[in-house]
Design a protein around this motif. Sequence first.
Motif, short mmCIF file in Angstrom:
data_model
loop_
_atom_site.label_atom_id
_atom_site.label_comp_id
_atom_site.label_asym_id
_atom_site.label_seq_id
_atom_site.Cartn_x
_atom_site.Cartn_y
_atom_site.Cartn_z
N PHE A 43 0.81 -1.22 0.00
CA PHE A 43 0.00 0.00 0.00
C PHE A 43 0.85 1.26 0.00
CE2 PHE A 43 -3.44 -2.55 2.38
CZ PHE A 43 -4.01 -2.96 1.18
N LEU A 44 2.12 1.14 0.35
CA LEU A 44 2.98 2.32 0.42
C LEU A 44 3.44 2.82 -0.94
CD1 LEU A 44 5.21 1.38 3.48
CD2 LEU A 44 3.13 2.76 3.43
N GLY A 45 3.32 2.00 -1.99
CA GLY A 45 3.83 2.49 -3.26
C GLY A 45 3.22 1.86 -4.50
N ASP A 46 2.59 0.71 -4.36
CA ASP A 46 2.06 0.04 -5.55
C ASP A 46 0.79 0.72 -6.06
OD1 ASP A 46 4.08 -1.81 -5.54
OD2 ASP A 46 2.91 -3.39 -4.59
N ASP A 47 0.55 0.58 -7.36
CA ASP A 47 -0.64 1.12 -8.02
C ASP A 47 -1.77 0.11 -7.83
OD1 ASP A 47 -2.63 1.95 -9.78
OD2 ASP A 47 -1.23 2.47 -11.38
N ILE A 48 -2.56 0.30 -6.81
CA ILE A 48 -3.62 -0.64 -6.44
C ILE A 48 -4.62 -0.81 -7.58
CG2 ILE A 48 -5.45 -1.16 -4.77
CD1 ILE A 48 -2.54 -1.21 -3.63
N GLU A 49 -4.99 0.29 -8.22
CA GLU A 49 -5.96 0.23 -9.34
C GLU A 49 -5.46 -0.71 -10.42
OE1 GLU A 49 -6.87 4.35 -10.63
OE2 GLU A 49 -5.82 4.83 -8.76
N ALA A 50 -4.23 -0.50 -10.87
CA ALA A 50 -3.67 -1.31 -11.97
C ALA A 50 -3.54 -2.77 -11.54
CB ALA A 50 -2.31 -0.76 -12.39
N LEU A 51 -3.11 -3.01 -10.31
CA LEU A 51 -2.96 -4.39 -9.84
C LEU A 51 -4.31 -5.11 -9.83
CD1 LEU A 51 -0.38 -3.89 -6.95
CD2 LEU A 51 0.01 -5.03 -9.15
#
Length: 186
Positions: A43-51
């Motif tokens: 949650f600190l850096g990944d693109d949650i939407e794209a994942l």
Amino acid sequence: YDSRPWRFGADGVRFFEVDHPATQEDKRRRAPGGGPVFVPADFLGDDIEALLVDAGLDPEVPTVFVVEGVTMYLDEAVVRHLLGSLAEVAAPGSRLAVDFYPASRPVTGVHRRQLTLQKVARVGSSEGFRFCVDRQTAVELVAASGWEPARVVPDREAALTLVPTDAGLPRDMVTDAKTHIAAVKR
């Protein structure tokens, strides 16, 4: 670990579980077959939407997002980013259920014991509380993240409403401190 995908699984329903890669690896090792589509994310850096989209979430279909037992372990900026990312990937009509731990701590002896038990349960997990917030601020945060709060429920009300009286659980001991918010994406 959350067991909803196994308990509530039904034809035509897909569960996506977004969690830290190390947590997901451990859960996959322990979990029975079936269950959710695991979406490892930081949650600190990944693109949650794209994942989520890459994992198969259809952003055109209304979705129910459950963010439970998470916000208190993240910094406020990360919570805002997470809820905003979910709003961005959510189709109109999507729902959000999220809870927030209170800024102030209960002071009765029973509540102190409950907090001590929770603290003991987290020993070794490096999961200290980072973001504790009052009810009004929680509602404002959800609204500012792109969701329309539809219902705000204190813990005690949820327990008295949802837990059957014959369950044998101490419903009356639940405080009103924690906040549950149901919201809608318009």
